[in-house]
Design a protein around this motif. Structure first.
Motif, mmCIF file in Angstrom:
data_model
loop_
_atom_site.group_PDB
_atom_site.id
_atom_site.type_symbol
_atom_site.label_atom_id
_atom_site.label_comp_id
_atom_site.label_asym_id
_atom_site.label_seq_id
_atom_site.Cartn_x
_atom_site.Cartn_y
_atom_site.Cartn_z
ATOM 1 N N TRP A 128 14.277 -15.046 -1.944
ATOM 2 C CA TRP A 128 13.043 -14.699 -1.251
ATOM 3 C C TRP A 128 12.672 -13.271 -1.630
ATOM 4 O O TRP A 128 13.510 -12.369 -1.618
ATOM 5 C CB TRP A 128 13.241 -14.801 0.264
ATOM 6 N N ARG A 129 11.408 -13.079 -1.970
ATOM 7 C CA ARG A 129 10.956 -11.757 -2.409
ATOM 8 C C ARG A 129 9.593 -11.450 -1.799
ATOM 9 O O ARG A 129 8.742 -12.336 -1.653
ATOM 10 C CB ARG A 129 10.847 -11.715 -3.938
ATOM 11 N N ALA A 130 9.391 -10.188 -1.450
ATOM 12 C CA ALA A 130 8.094 -9.725 -0.944
ATOM 13 C C ALA A 130 7.671 -8.497 -1.739
ATOM 14 O O ALA A 130 8.483 -7.605 -2.000
ATOM 15 C CB ALA A 130 8.183 -9.382 0.543
ATOM 16 N N VAL A 131 6.391 -8.469 -2.142
ATOM 17 C CA VAL A 131 5.817 -7.314 -2.832
ATOM 18 C C VAL A 131 4.502 -6.962 -2.140
ATOM 19 O O VAL A 131 3.925 -7.790 -1.435
ATOM 20 C CB VAL A 131 5.575 -7.596 -4.334
ATOM 21 N N ASP A 132 4.045 -5.728 -2.357
ATOM 22 C CA ASP A 132 2.744 -5.358 -1.801
ATOM 23 C C ASP A 132 1.655 -5.550 -2.846
ATOM 24 O O ASP A 132 1.906 -6.078 -3.938
ATOM 25 C CB ASP A 132 2.769 -3.927 -1.257
ATOM 26 N N GLN A 133 0.420 -5.130 -2.532
ATOM 27 C CA GLN A 133 -0.703 -5.383 -3.442
ATOM 28 C C GLN A 133 -0.598 -4.606 -4.748
ATOM 29 O O GLN A 133 -1.290 -4.919 -5.716
ATOM 30 C CB GLN A 133 -2.039 -5.044 -2.757
#
Length: 236
Positions: free
Chosen positions: A94-99
């Protein structure tokens, strides 16, 4: 005031050598033996096993320091999960990045159900200490459950194509997975990828959106922060 302990204490090589080895391994798609060879060319004789120990001991610490130094990430989060096979068993990264493509956090889990999604959301919120304006995911229903329970006031956009920014951020992981001939255990994958995501991302801004002058300024600042946080002295 008591000084913080020196992490390089009782190491035969100075901080500059250790930091350079960790930098080579995480910034480029090199094997441990490749790093050993590059150091040998400079007259530094160490084994690849020593490089592995350095990366395991110092990589996580360096990544945490870089994470503290970065500005607050954006208010728009892109979340995605990709499968990784570990000793024949399918897991999910699971990975989260910003804009801006900055990695917010990663988590290796054996499932991608609602419980796994909520665990990842809690990890994000605990580590970042602020709530986003928008989250963008694919159409996996687990995200909807976690959103309704943990971020009900945040706008949630679900689309197959809006999430490309998070999907593209998996590419460095895939390259390293091939180079390492797959991960050996979930713990090893989590430890390595947590360090790799922040160290690699620190030196790889979205270059195609920057002018040459801006990119060089950002690169110089990245090196300055790296030398400060790894206790390494710049070489003239």
């Amino acid at each position: 005031m008591k000084r913080a302990p020196d992490p390089h204490h009782r190491h035969r090589f100075p901080a500059e050598v250790i930091a350079h080895a960790v930098w080579l391994y995480h910034v480029f798609s090199l094997s441990l033996r490749d790093v050993e060879l590059l150091l040998a060319e400079r007259g530094i004789i160490v084994s690849y096993e020593t490089v592995r120990r350095w990366c395991k001991k110092f990589g996580e610490n360096f990544a945490k320091r870089l994470r503290r130094r970065r500005p607050q990430p954006g208010e728009k989060w892109y979340l995605d999960e990709v499968f990784v096979r570990i000793q024949g068993v399918q897991h999910y990264l699971w990975r989260a990045v910003d804009q801006d493509g900055v990695v917010l956090d990663i988590l290796v889990q054996p499932r991608r159900d609602a419980m796994a999604a909520k665990r990842f959301f809690r990890r994000l919120l605990k580590g970042l200490q602020y709530v986003p304006r928008v989250i963008v995911t694919d159409k996996l229903r687990s995200y909807g459950v976690a959103h309704r329970q943990l971020l009900p006031k945040v706008e949630h956009r679900q689309s197959r194509y809006l999430n490309n920014r998070a999907e593209n951020s998996h590419r460095p992981t895939r390259r390293r997975e091939r180079q390492m001939q797959r991960f050996k255990s979930p713990g090893q994958a989590q430890g390595f990828l947590s360090s790799h995501a922040f160290i690699h991302g620190h030196f790889h801004p979205r270059r195609h959106l920057l002018t040459a002058e801006s990119y060089r300024a950002i690169r110089t600042e990245a090196f300055n922060i790296w030398h400060q946080e790894t206790c390494a002295q710049r070489v003239a």
